[in-house]
Enzyme design. Sequence first.
Site, PDB file in Angstrom:
ATOM      1  N   THR A 151       0.855  -1.199   0.000  1.00  0.00           N
ATOM      2  CA  THR A 151       0.000   0.000   0.000  1.00  0.00           C
ATOM      3  C   THR A 151       0.884   1.239   0.000  1.00  0.00           C
ATOM      4  OG1 THR A 151      -1.708  -1.197   1.166  1.00  0.00           O
ATOM      5  CG2 THR A 151      -1.846   1.205   1.242  1.00  0.00           C
ATOM      6  N   GLU A 183      -3.894  -5.126  -2.533  1.00  0.00           N
ATOM      7  CA  GLU A 183      -4.371  -6.334  -1.857  1.00  0.00           C
ATOM      8  C   GLU A 183      -5.385  -5.924  -0.799  1.00  0.00           C
ATOM      9  OE1 GLU A 183      -3.326  -9.765  -2.473  1.00  0.00           O
ATOM     10  OE2 GLU A 183      -5.288  -9.515  -1.550  1.00  0.00           O
ATOM     11  N   LYS A 239      -7.207   1.891  -2.974  1.00  0.00           N
ATOM     12  CA  LYS A 239      -6.742   1.207  -1.760  1.00  0.00           C
ATOM     13  C   LYS A 239      -6.754   2.149  -0.547  1.00  0.00           C
ATOM     14  CE  LYS A 239      -4.707  -1.726   0.938  1.00  0.00           C
ATOM     15  NZ  LYS A 239      -5.228  -2.966   1.426  1.00  0.00           N
ATOM     16  N   GLY A 288     -15.716  -0.878  19.527  1.00  0.00           N
ATOM     17  CA  GLY A 288     -14.672  -1.597  20.255  1.00  0.00           C
ATOM     18  C   GLY A 288     -13.698  -0.626  20.863  1.00  0.00           C
ATOM     19  N   CYS A 295      -2.628  -2.006   8.944  1.00  0.00           N
ATOM     20  CA  CYS A 295      -3.093  -1.197   7.801  1.00  0.00           C
ATOM     21  C   CYS A 295      -3.807   0.096   8.175  1.00  0.00           C
ATOM     22  CB  CYS A 295      -4.004  -2.045   6.917  1.00  0.00           C
ATOM     23  SG  CYS A 295      -3.144  -3.416   6.163  1.00  0.00           S
ATOM     24  N   LYS A 298      -1.731   2.918   9.921  1.00  0.00           N
ATOM     25  CA  LYS A 298      -0.661   3.384   9.019  1.00  0.00           C
ATOM     26  C   LYS A 298      -1.240   4.109   7.799  1.00  0.00           C
ATOM     27  CE  LYS A 298       1.096   0.027   6.281  1.00  0.00           C
ATOM     28  NZ  LYS A 298       0.902   0.349   4.867  1.00  0.00           N
TER      29      LYS A 298
HETATM   30  C1  UDX Z   1      -7.668  -4.317   6.980  1.00  0.00           C
HETATM   31  C2  UDX Z   1      -8.632  -4.268   5.788  1.00  0.00           C
HETATM   32  O1  UDX Z   1      -9.897  -4.828   6.176  1.00  0.00           O
HETATM   33  C3  UDX Z   1      -8.065  -5.029   4.596  1.00  0.00           C
HETATM   34  O2  UDX Z   1      -8.919  -4.897   3.482  1.00  0.00           O
HETATM   35  C4  UDX Z   1      -6.696  -4.422   4.266  1.00  0.00           C
HETATM   36  O3  UDX Z   1      -6.101  -5.130   3.214  1.00  0.00           O
HETATM   37  C5  UDX Z   1      -5.787  -4.475   5.491  1.00  0.00           C
HETATM   38  O4  UDX Z   1      -6.415  -3.816   6.581  1.00  0.00           O
HETATM   39  P1  UDX Z   1      -7.009  -6.078   8.871  1.00  0.00           P
HETATM   40  O5  UDX Z   1      -6.079  -5.029   9.377  1.00  0.00           O
HETATM   41  O6  UDX Z   1      -6.511  -7.479   8.752  1.00  0.00           O
HETATM   42  O7  UDX Z   1      -7.560  -5.674   7.419  1.00  0.00           O
HETATM   43  O8  UDX Z   1      -8.252  -6.123   9.862  1.00  0.00           O
HETATM   44  P2  UDX Z   1      -9.807  -5.719   9.859  1.00  0.00           P
HETATM   45  O9  UDX Z   1     -10.599  -6.944   9.999  1.00  0.00           O
HETATM   46  O10 UDX Z   1     -10.143  -4.803   8.764  1.00  0.00           O
HETATM   47  O11 UDX Z   1      -9.881  -4.944  11.259  1.00  0.00           O
HETATM   48  C6  UDX Z   1      -9.085  -3.785  11.513  1.00  0.00           C
HETATM   49  C7  UDX Z   1      -9.333  -3.254  12.894  1.00  0.00           C
HETATM   50  O12 UDX Z   1     -10.650  -2.712  13.007  1.00  0.00           O
HETATM   51  C8  UDX Z   1      -9.238  -4.300  14.011  1.00  0.00           C
HETATM   52  O13 UDX Z   1      -8.585  -3.741  15.117  1.00  0.00           O
HETATM   53  C9  UDX Z   1     -10.685  -4.634  14.324  1.00  0.00           C
HETATM   54  O14 UDX Z   1     -10.875  -5.124  15.620  1.00  0.00           O
HETATM   55  C10 UDX Z   1     -11.328  -3.278  14.126  1.00  0.00           C
HETATM   56  N1  UDX Z   1     -12.761  -3.342  13.832  1.00  0.00           N
HETATM   57  C11 UDX Z   1     -13.202  -3.912  12.673  1.00  0.00           C
HETATM   58  C12 UDX Z   1     -13.680  -2.795  14.719  1.00  0.00           C
HETATM   59  O15 UDX Z   1     -13.310  -2.266  15.780  1.00  0.00           O
HETATM   60  N2  UDX Z   1     -15.000  -2.838  14.413  1.00  0.00           N
HETATM   61  C13 UDX Z   1     -15.472  -3.392  13.268  1.00  0.00           C
HETATM   62  O16 UDX Z   1     -16.691  -3.385  13.051  1.00  0.00           O
HETATM   63  C14 UDX Z   1     -14.532  -3.957  12.366  1.00  0.00           C
END
Ligand code: UDX
Length: 471
Positions: A151, A183, A239, A288, A295, A298
């Site tokens: 990214t 991605e 992205k 939460g 991701c 950053k």
């Molecule tokens: C994210 C993006 O979803 C993905 O498309 C990108 O490629 C990378 O970043 P990821 O970091 O693996 O993926 O986790 P994700 O499931 O998106 O959750 C990110 C954060 O948000 C977590 O800390 C999660 O607990 C939080 N979250 C997510 C919430 O607090 N509430 C929600 O409803 C969803």
Amino acid sequence: MSFRAILSVLIFGVFSVTFAEDQMPVLQKSKKISVIGTGYVGLVLGASLAEWGHEVVCADILQDKIQDLQNGVIPFFEPGLNALVQSNVDANKLMFTSNIIEAIQSTDIVFIAVGTPSSQNGAADISALEAVAKVIGENLNGNKVVCIKSTIPIGTTRKIQKLLSSYIDPKNGYVCAMAFNPEFLREGTAIDDFFKTDRLVVGAEDVYVFNMMREMFKPLIDQNTTLIETSYESAEAIKYASNAFLATKISFINEFANLCDATGADVSVVAYGMGLDKRIGPAFLNPGPGYGGSCFPKDTLGLLHQGKELGVALKVVEATIEANGEQMTRVVSKIKALVGGSLSNKSIAILGLSFKANTDDIRCSPSISIIGQLLAEGAIINAYDPMAMNNMKKILPGVNYCESIDAASYNADVAVVLTDWEEIRELDLTHLIHILKKPILMDARNLYNPLTLSQLGYKFDNMGRGKSVVP
Ligand code: UDX
């Protein structure tokens, strides 16, 4: 080629050709691909491309990591990845090497999936990407397609293309055509996300590159995945915009949960009611302790920095980042209120350390900030996580790491749920109340029904689902 693929070219325009007719590498069904960088993105990409029948070599400068991978050890926990890697290694379709030059020279397509972490001022640090571009340019032994997966700020692919070209010896006459292919995988569901992605985005400027990418991702196109073929800049922006929007959705519902706390509304009902509106959708509306991971924190910072550099106000993104930081402090305030105002010498059971369930990743996990604040106010921390404790031990001393929920909770003044692990969601609340010193619970993930908690006799709080009930 599917109808959708053809359609995307029609929609997004006609592109130039970098390769002359006689320069084109021959398109083959099974391609020789190298992936530079064996983090989440690189490893999942490499193993998945091998699963489709391509010949893949994954390369990394970290020799220990490559040695582990060669011995079948995956450097992080990701459901299904171990088996995917192993079966493709066994089928001789997937290899690992620390010799990056050899990996580049033995393949036609080079994916770059190195880290682009935040630098001090929030800007994305693209130095690893620049270093790989130099290695590719200086060691080019034929025409290649170089595709960036990391990214990056909008405009980076073009910058890297220029940089890479500057390293190519003009005498050899080779050409590198670029692509950016973001991605969208989430940790914990990465394999599924790869094979069932909502969309495939390719930023390029060359008809040949678009064709090459279609061939490479043929299984996705065959299953009618929407393909967006566009410019480098639009692909990069898709992205950044996706991540910033999802982060904003979370900060929005987190702030709304706070309003629910103040008004008596139940945020879970509010989120359900909102999510039924198709224009909003139900995903990413779970309040939460704040978003974390490699991701969102950053990329929102990187985007904000780019906006500032360009003189473009991104006030919503700025507010999203600010609200996320405040959410972590809000959890600390709630814990404090539950234990009577002072955290000094209070024994706190922290249940869950990873930034979300099903990963051992603790990067930017809200638990780091929350535990740091609790420790600073004199609390004693007993923590448990099913997967992330080894990683956390490396960066957060002064915490007692316990081997079970029970061990962390025994005689604690309060139990605090920070991660939505199934094991924590399913814990026996009747048993927990008996091992805690006091029946106090802070549910920062809204895992438990407030009615159940109050019937069991807990004094508790959550994120916008209902006021604490003092027994
Ligand atoms: C994210 C993006 O979803 C993905 O498309 C990108 O490629 C990378 O970043 P990821 O970091 O693996 O993926 O986790 P994700 O499931 O998106 O959750 C990110 C954060 O948000 C977590 O800390 C999660 O607990 C939080 N979250 C997510 C919430 O607090 N509430 C929600 O409803 C969803």
